[in-house]
Design a protein around this motif. Structure first.
Motif, short mmCIF file in Angstrom:
data_model
loop_
_atom_site.label_atom_id
_atom_site.label_comp_id
_atom_site.label_asym_id
_atom_site.label_seq_id
_atom_site.Cartn_x
_atom_site.Cartn_y
_atom_site.Cartn_z
N LEU A 26 -7.36 -6.38 11.08
CA LEU A 26 -7.01 -7.28 12.19
C LEU A 26 -6.86 -6.54 13.51
O LEU A 26 -6.95 -7.13 14.58
CB LEU A 26 -5.72 -8.03 11.86
N THR A 27 -6.59 -5.24 13.45
CA THR A 27 -6.45 -4.42 14.64
C THR A 27 -6.74 -2.97 14.25
O THR A 27 -6.91 -2.67 13.06
CB THR A 27 -5.03 -4.54 15.25
N SER A 28 -6.81 -2.09 15.22
CA SER A 28 -7.05 -0.68 14.92
C SER A 28 -5.73 0.09 14.91
O SER A 28 -4.74 -0.35 15.50
CB SER A 28 -8.00 -0.07 15.96
N GLN A 29 -5.73 1.25 14.28
CA GLN A 29 -4.52 2.07 14.24
C GLN A 29 -4.13 2.51 15.64
O GLN A 29 -2.95 2.57 15.99
CB GLN A 29 -4.75 3.29 13.34
N ARG A 30 -5.13 2.80 16.46
CA ARG A 30 -4.84 3.25 17.83
C ARG A 30 -4.15 2.15 18.62
O ARG A 30 -3.19 2.40 19.36
CB ARG A 30 -6.14 3.67 18.52
N GLU A 31 -4.61 0.91 18.50
CA GLU A 31 -3.99 -0.21 19.22
C GLU A 31 -2.57 -0.46 18.73
O GLU A 31 -1.66 -0.72 19.53
CB GLU A 31 -4.84 -1.47 19.06
N LEU A 32 -2.38 -0.37 17.42
CA LEU A 32 -1.04 -0.57 16.86
C LEU A 32 -0.09 0.52 17.32
O LEU A 32 1.04 0.24 17.75
CB LEU A 32 -1.11 -0.61 15.33
N ASP A 33 -0.55 1.77 17.28
CA ASP A 33 0.28 2.89 17.72
C ASP A 33 0.66 2.73 19.19
O ASP A 33 1.79 3.02 19.59
CB ASP A 33 -0.45 4.22 17.52
N SER A 34 -0.29 2.26 20.01
CA SER A 34 -0.03 2.08 21.42
C SER A 34 1.02 0.99 21.65
O SER A 34 1.93 1.15 22.47
CB SER A 34 -1.33 1.70 22.14
N ALA A 35 0.91 -0.11 20.91
CA ALA A 35 1.88 -1.19 21.04
C ALA A 35 3.27 -0.75 20.62
O ALA A 35 4.28 -1.10 21.25
CB ALA A 35 1.44 -2.39 20.20
N VAL A 36 3.34 0.04 19.54
CA VAL A 36 4.64 0.55 19.05
C VAL A 36 5.26 1.46 20.10
O VAL A 36 6.46 1.38 20.39
CB VAL A 36 4.46 1.30 17.72
N ALA A 37 4.45 2.35 20.68
CA ALA A 37 4.95 3.30 21.68
C ALA A 37 5.46 2.57 22.92
O ALA A 37 6.52 2.90 23.46
CB ALA A 37 3.85 4.29 22.05
N LYS B 213 1.62 -7.29 5.10
CA LYS B 213 0.57 -6.31 4.84
C LYS B 213 0.16 -5.66 6.15
O LYS B 213 0.12 -6.32 7.19
CB LYS B 213 -0.66 -6.97 4.19
N ASP B 214 -0.13 -4.37 6.09
CA ASP B 214 -0.51 -3.60 7.27
C ASP B 214 -1.72 -4.25 7.95
O ASP B 214 -2.79 -4.37 7.33
CB ASP B 214 -0.84 -2.17 6.85
N PRO B 215 -1.60 -4.68 9.20
CA PRO B 215 -2.73 -5.33 9.88
C PRO B 215 -3.94 -4.42 10.08
O PRO B 215 -5.06 -4.90 10.23
CB PRO B 215 -2.12 -5.77 11.22
N VAL B 216 -3.71 -3.09 10.10
CA VAL B 216 -4.83 -2.16 10.21
C VAL B 216 -5.65 -2.19 8.93
O VAL B 216 -6.88 -2.25 8.95
CB VAL B 216 -4.33 -0.73 10.51
N THR B 217 -4.96 -2.16 7.80
CA THR B 217 -5.64 -2.23 6.50
C THR B 217 -6.39 -3.55 6.35
O THR B 217 -7.47 -3.60 5.77
CB THR B 217 -4.62 -2.08 5.35
N LEU B 218 -5.81 -4.61 6.90
CA LEU B 218 -6.45 -5.92 6.82
C LEU B 218 -7.64 -6.05 7.77
O LEU B 218 -8.41 -7.00 7.67
CB LEU B 218 -5.43 -7.01 7.15
N GLY C 184 -0.30 -10.01 8.34
CA GLY C 184 -0.23 -8.94 9.33
C GLY C 184 0.93 -9.13 10.29
O GLY C 184 1.62 -8.17 10.65
N ILE C 185 1.15 -10.38 10.69
CA ILE C 185 2.27 -10.68 11.60
C ILE C 185 3.59 -10.35 10.92
O ILE C 185 4.49 -9.73 11.51
CB ILE C 185 2.23 -12.16 12.01
N ALA C 186 3.73 -10.75 9.66
CA ALA C 186 4.97 -10.51 8.92
C ALA C 186 5.24 -9.01 8.78
O ALA C 186 6.39 -8.56 8.85
CB ALA C 186 4.89 -11.15 7.53
N TRP C 187 4.18 -8.22 8.60
CA TRP C 187 4.34 -6.76 8.47
C TRP C 187 4.87 -6.16 9.76
O TRP C 187 5.77 -5.31 9.74
CB TRP C 187 3.00 -6.14 8.10
N ILE C 188 4.33 -6.60 10.89
CA ILE C 188 4.78 -6.06 12.18
C ILE C 188 6.23 -6.47 12.44
O ILE C 188 7.05 -5.64 12.88
CB ILE C 188 3.88 -6.55 13.32
N ILE C 189 6.56 -7.71 12.17
CA ILE C 189 7.94 -8.19 12.38
C ILE C 189 8.92 -7.39 11.54
O ILE C 189 10.01 -7.02 12.01
CB ILE C 189 8.04 -9.69 12.04
#
Length: 218
Positions: free
Chosen positions: A155-166, A148-153, A104-109
């Motif tokens: 590890l986090t929610s799509q809403r949290e990931l979207d918020s972090a990206v924004a 790999k997408d951490p949401v699919t795994l 999940g970390i590698a996917w975000i990076i």
């Protein structure tokens, strides 16, 4: 906005036991609509055991009935027991999912390099040392790490990931990416999903009108 103590389990129960729309369930549980769709399609990473929000005193039966009668109605949560909130330390991750953290970390990076190591740590529940090792490719298991997408795994929610990206995009002065996965045919998809659920409900109990006790049996 207050959310159920166990949002994914609550969403699973609402999908299985009510005629609420995915949008209504997603908003009430604080989830992305695609997460609710995955739960309904049994494509979530783990099979969830539903949690009845009525028995948990988080949602009144009357609220569910209002929502079923009006797709635009937004469910109001009752005051339930105080939730235990994490104030310090990393996010807790079940033992079964901890091995997925590096992926999940590698996917975000790879996909969102603008997100800081601190923000990644909060999302995934890991340390800056681990993130730096994966970023620098000095991690002891780097040869086996696959983004790999951490949401699919899970590890986090799509809403949290979207918020972090924004937030990261705003801080970097770049335009945040827009989720276009449901663009164009979003309403058509929702109508199709509602129709399928209604048809399945009719086929399961032809000619029988369920009372409230039967419909909301846990």
């Amino acid at each position: 906005m207050a959310q159920p103590l166990m949002p994914h389990a609550t969403a699973s129960w609402l999908v299985d036991n009510t005629a609420l729309s995915f949008e209504q369930i997603a908003e009430f549980c604080g989830l992305h609509i695609l997460e609710v769709q995955a739960i309904a399609d049994d494509t979530a990473t783990t099979k969830l055991t539903g949690r009845d929000p009525v028995r948990a005193h988080e949602l009144a039966l009357e609220e569910i009935e209002k929502g079923q009668a009006d797709p635009d109605y937004r469910l109001k949560m009752m005051k339930g027991p105080d939730q235990i909130r994490r104030t310090k330390g990393p996010r807790y991750t079940p033992v079964s999912k901890r091995a997925d953290k590096p992926d999940g970390i590698a996917w975000i990076i790879r996909n969102h390099p603008e997100i800081s190591d601190g923000a990644i740590g909060k999302l995934i529940g890991t340390t800056r040392t681990t993130i730096a090792a994966i970023r620098d490719r000095t991690h002891w298991n780097i040869s086996n790490i696959t983004p790999k997408d951490p949401v699919t795994l899970g590890l986090t929610s799509q809403r949290e990931l979207d918020s972090a990206v924004a937030k990261a995009a705003k801080a970097a002065g770049i335009e945040a990416p827009v989720d276009t996965r449901l663009e164009g045919d979003r309403e058509a998809l929702l109508e199709q999903l509602r129709a399928e659920r209604e048809a399945a409900s009719r086929d399961a109990t032809p000619g029988v009108e369920l009372d409230r006790d039967t419909l909301f049996k846990s």
